[in-house]
Motif scaffolding. Structure first.
Motif, PDB file in Angstrom:
ATOM      1  N   ARG A   4     102.826  62.602  32.994  1.00 39.73           N
ATOM      2  CA  ARG A   4     102.880  63.504  31.848  1.00 39.73           C
ATOM      3  C   ARG A   4     102.736  62.739  30.539  1.00 39.73           C
ATOM      4  O   ARG A   4     102.042  63.193  29.624  1.00 39.73           O
ATOM      5  CB  ARG A   4     104.187  64.282  31.829  1.00 39.73           C
ATOM      6  N   ILE A   5     103.363  61.606  30.444  1.00 41.50           N
ATOM      7  CA  ILE A   5     103.280  60.792  29.232  1.00 41.50           C
ATOM      8  C   ILE A   5     101.851  60.288  29.041  1.00 41.50           C
ATOM      9  O   ILE A   5     101.298  60.361  27.941  1.00 41.50           O
ATOM     10  CB  ILE A   5     104.283  59.613  29.288  1.00 41.50           C
ATOM     11  N   ILE A   6     101.248  59.806  30.110  1.00 41.97           N
ATOM     12  CA  ILE A   6      99.866  59.319  30.030  1.00 41.97           C
ATOM     13  C   ILE A   6      98.922  60.463  29.664  1.00 41.97           C
ATOM     14  O   ILE A   6      98.034  60.306  28.825  1.00 41.97           O
ATOM     15  CB  ILE A   6      99.455  58.651  31.359  1.00 41.97           C
ATOM     16  N   ALA A   7      99.115  61.641  30.250  1.00 41.56           N
ATOM     17  CA  ALA A   7      98.273  62.795  29.940  1.00 41.56           C
ATOM     18  C   ALA A   7      98.429  63.198  28.481  1.00 41.56           C
ATOM     19  O   ALA A   7      97.451  63.518  27.806  1.00 41.56           O
ATOM     20  CB  ALA A   7      98.618  63.953  30.853  1.00 41.56           C
ATOM     21  N   LEU A  11      95.447  63.137  25.734  1.00 41.53           N
ATOM     22  CA  LEU A  11      95.113  64.360  25.006  1.00 41.53           C
ATOM     23  C   LEU A  11      95.186  64.126  23.495  1.00 41.53           C
ATOM     24  O   LEU A  11      94.304  64.554  22.748  1.00 41.53           O
ATOM     25  CB  LEU A  11      96.068  65.487  25.417  1.00 41.53           C
ATOM     26  N   ALA A  12      96.196  63.421  23.046  1.00 42.92           N
ATOM     27  CA  ALA A  12      96.323  63.109  21.622  1.00 42.92           C
ATOM     28  C   ALA A  12      95.171  62.219  21.161  1.00 42.92           C
ATOM     29  O   ALA A  12      94.635  62.408  20.065  1.00 42.92           O
ATOM     30  CB  ALA A  12      97.664  62.434  21.357  1.00 42.92           C
ATOM     31  N   SER A  13      94.783  61.274  21.988  1.00 42.01           N
ATOM     32  CA  SER A  13      93.668  60.386  21.641  1.00 42.01           C
ATOM     33  C   SER A  13      92.368  61.155  21.496  1.00 42.01           C
ATOM     34  O   SER A  13      91.605  60.931  20.559  1.00 42.01           O
ATOM     35  CB  SER A  13      93.488  59.309  22.710  1.00 42.01           C
ATOM     36  N   VAL A  14      92.115  62.068  22.404  1.00 44.77           N
ATOM     37  CA  VAL A  14      90.899  62.881  22.333  1.00 44.77           C
ATOM     38  C   VAL A  14      90.927  63.756  21.083  1.00 44.77           C
ATOM     39  O   VAL A  14      89.914  63.891  20.388  1.00 44.77           O
ATOM     40  CB  VAL A  14      90.748  63.732  23.620  1.00 44.77           C
TER      41      VAL A  14
END
Length: 44
Positions: A4-7, A11-14
Motif C-alpha cells: 500500500r505504501i509503495i502504491a 501514484l503520487a509520483s505519477v
C-alpha cells in the motif's frame, strides 16, 4: 502494508509528473504566444 505504501508513492509520483508536464507545456505555449506577438509587432 508495504504494498500500500509503495502504491501510494507510485501514484503520487505519477500525479506530480503529470501536473509538471502540463505546467511546462502551458509555459511553452505562453512563451510561444509572446514570440508571435513580438514577431507581428516587428513585421508591421
Amino acid at each position: 502494508m508495504k504494498k500500500r505504501i509503495i502504491a501510494a508513492i507510485l501514484l503520487a509520483s505519477v500525479a506530480v509528473t503529470t501536473s509538471a508536464c502540463n505546467t511546462v507545456k502551458g509555459l511553452g505555449r505562453d512563451i510561444e504566444s509572446v514570440g508571435d506577438a513580438g514577431d507581428k509587432a516587428i513585421n508591421r
